[in-house]
Scaffold this motif. Structure first.
Motif, short mmCIF file in Angstrom:
data_model
loop_
_atom_site.label_atom_id
_atom_site.label_comp_id
_atom_site.label_asym_id
_atom_site.label_seq_id
_atom_site.Cartn_x
_atom_site.Cartn_y
_atom_site.Cartn_z
N ASN A 3 -33.16 -4.41 21.09
CA ASN A 3 -31.77 -5.29 20.64
C ASN A 3 -31.72 -6.62 21.35
O ASN A 3 -31.25 -7.64 20.86
N VAL A 36 -34.24 -9.05 19.84
CA VAL A 36 -33.69 -9.70 18.53
C VAL A 36 -32.75 -10.57 18.80
O VAL A 36 -32.80 -11.80 18.32
N TYR A 65 -34.66 -4.90 11.74
CA TYR A 65 -33.69 -5.55 12.86
C TYR A 65 -33.82 -7.01 12.18
O TYR A 65 -34.93 -7.77 12.19
#
Length: 553
Positions: A240, A243, A270
């Motif tokens: 994450n 991203v 994502y």
């Protein structure tokens, strides 16, 4: 006649469906039975070993060895984490622990501080690089393994600890209070010139994206209008965070990476969810063969969108996703559950571990099986071998004498001695030792062991070894001895031949004594071929446009 054949025609598909269902059920049952049977055999084996083996066994140790051996048959990233290692695992994934904030290690004579982290208890109290650790509280740690000393230094946050060290000829005692240590993902950022900002991203633990965002915003406020993002030697980490970092440079709603695996719940796409900080600022990303996983996702996604020029060397090629699954008794297992696919559709995984298991050797994806994909601008990119840079920079190689001086701790020890004699130095980017300092270093080496084998010397040794097996060895023996003598004479002058290289290494090590990790990184940017090439591209927008156009590849 036709009606007689209708029933069988109608029921054949139904029969096949039912048969397939029964077969699938049977296969599943067979697999479950095989699992239950083998688990029972394993448990029975351990019990019988404990009962009958001639010596006492440690069941925990034995079972852990068995589990690890089993997981080694899969891939390097599927691993067992027993309860006692959960804290270390948490530190790796979050970058957090409680302690004094210092990297320690053994340099031959004992455990010493190799790097106190800026702003944490060890550094703020005055502990420095090369301080030998003598005691932790009342425990004498001289001769103890590094891991044991590290455990003593760690402990609950806000608890006191006394560390006694030896520095040069002095013995010093420091009363510290352990703090929650959160290692920086961005250990350094700054301006390389009036317009060029540089961000070193070393990890992808919690808050990595926030740190990059902060660095980017600050650099822009200082007048930087072009950015170098350095993910060299970055092993990756939290997906994450990768991203979010990509989202700093590309618009909201764009795909960054998707994960595909055997189970539906690991399949996920994502996308960016926020407004970028700057979607137009000229950007160069530095990568090398030790850039892996999340670092490759950032570099690869920015390449796929033609948002950045990639400079350096081909990345590691880790395109596998791990999921941590809790086990009984507070143990965990980290399991490879999927593969990463970046926006162009390519997978960055370079090693075929399934094939490797079959033939017993590490098997890379062959060039013949690599597939072609396209970036947003239509540039040709390939899967199956990590991320390839847009502009290749050859790896910097060092002379054998430089490796030997570093490995023998002579560079480290001289830098420490220099620190004891000089209260301050100039800033990291400008500092370099003088010619007189280098002469002092050569005197420092007198009587110290730093022998090494040069490339030519190794070739002569190989030639001599093979020649001894031939009849004509005696005929060339004299010439071989003459060559060896010339090589040895040349080695005596290597300190002068490679003076510039050794001086740079010495200067960077000395900088670390005064400016710690941040200063060492900054000092290393001087004469860095990848950084120099990145600055060349950023100073000429037309170069970037040319590289990112469809005609580039």
């Amino acid at each position: 006649m036709i009606q007689k054949f209708k029933k069988p025609v109608v029921f054949i598909p139904l029969i096949l469906i039912l048969f397939s269902g029964v077969l699938a059920f049977q296969v599943k049952n067979d697999k479950l039975f095989a699992l239950a049977k083998n688990i029972d055999i394993f448990a029975t084996l351990v019990r019988e070993l404990d009962s009958y083996y001639v010596d006492e066994i440690d069941p925990d140790k034995l079972v852990t060895i068995g589990i690890n051996a089993m997981l080694e048959e899969l891939d390097p990233y599927t691993e067992y984490i027993p309860e006692e290692e959960s804290d270390d695992f948490r530190m790796l994934t979050t970058g957090e622990y409680a302690g004094i904030g210092a990297l320690i290690g053994n340099r031959g004579e004992g455990n010493m501080v190799l790097m106190p982290y800026t702003g944490f208890p060890a550094q703020t109290a005055g502990i420095r690089i090369a301080d030998y650790i003598l005691k932790v509280d009342s425990v004498d740690v001289v001769g103890k393994p590094t891991s044991a000393v590290s455990e003593l230094l760690k402990g609950p946050a806000n608890t006191p600890v006394v560390v006694k060290v030896k520095r040069d000829q002095d013995t010093l005692s420091f009363s510290l209070v352990r703090k929650k240590i959160s290692l920086k993902n961005v250990p350094f950022y700054g301006k390389l010139d009036e317009k060029t900002g540089y961000i070193k991203l070393a990890d992808f633990t919690t808050n990595a994206s926030a740190e990059v965002r902060n660095a980017l915003v600050n650099l822009k406020s200082q007048g930087a209008d072009r950015i170098i993002l350095d993910v060299r030697d970055n092993p990756g980490g939290l997906l994450n965070e990768a991203v979010e970092i990509v989202n700093l440079f590309i618009p909201k709603g764009k795909e960054v990476v998707k994960t595909l695996g055997k189970l539906q719940n690991v399949n996920y796409t994502y996308r960016t969810t926020k407004t970028p900080v700057d979607k137009d600022i000229p950007l160069v990303v530095l990568i090398n063969e030790r850039s892996a996983s999340a670092a490759e996702i950032v570099a690869g996604a920015l390449q796929d969108y033609d948002r950045a020029v990639l400079v350096g060397r081909k990345s590691f090629g880790k395109g596998l996703v791990q999921t941590t699954v809790p086990l009984t008794y507070n143990a965990q297992v980290k399991i490879t559950t999927a593969k990463y696919y970046i926006p162009s559709g390519r997978c960055i995984q370079a090693i075929d571990y399934a094939q490797s298991r079959e033939n017993g050797s590490i098997t890379s994806v062959p060039d013949s099986l690599r597939k072609e994909f396209k970036t947003a601008n239509g540039r040709r990119v390939l899967d199956g071998a990590g991320i390839e840079p847009d502009e290749l920079v050859e790896e910097v190689t060092y002379a054998p004498i430089s490796y030997t001086l570093v490995a023998g701790n002579h560079i480290f020890d001289f830098a420490t001695q220099y620190f004891y004699k000089h209260k301050s130095i100039s800033d990291p980017m400008r500092f370099t030792i003088t010619d007189q300092d280098y002469e002092d270093f050569k005197k420092f080496l007198v009587g110290k062991e730093y022998d090494y084998t040069t490339y030519v010397e190794k070739s002569v040794q190989d030639l001599e070894k093979y020649a001894e097996k031939e009849d004509y060895y005696e005929e060339i023996k004299a010439q071989l001895e003459e060559i060896k003598a010339k090589v040895n004479h040349s080695k005596e002058g290597d300190l002068d031949t490679h003076k510039k290289e050794v001086m740079k290494i010495l200067s960077e090590e000395i900088v670390s004594r005064y400016y710690f990790q941040e200063g060492m990184i900054e000092a290393g940017l001087d004469q860095d071929p990848a950084v120099d090439l990145a600055k060349t591209y950023l100073s000429d927008p037309s170069k970037i446009t040319k590289v990112l156009s469809a005609a580039a590849k």
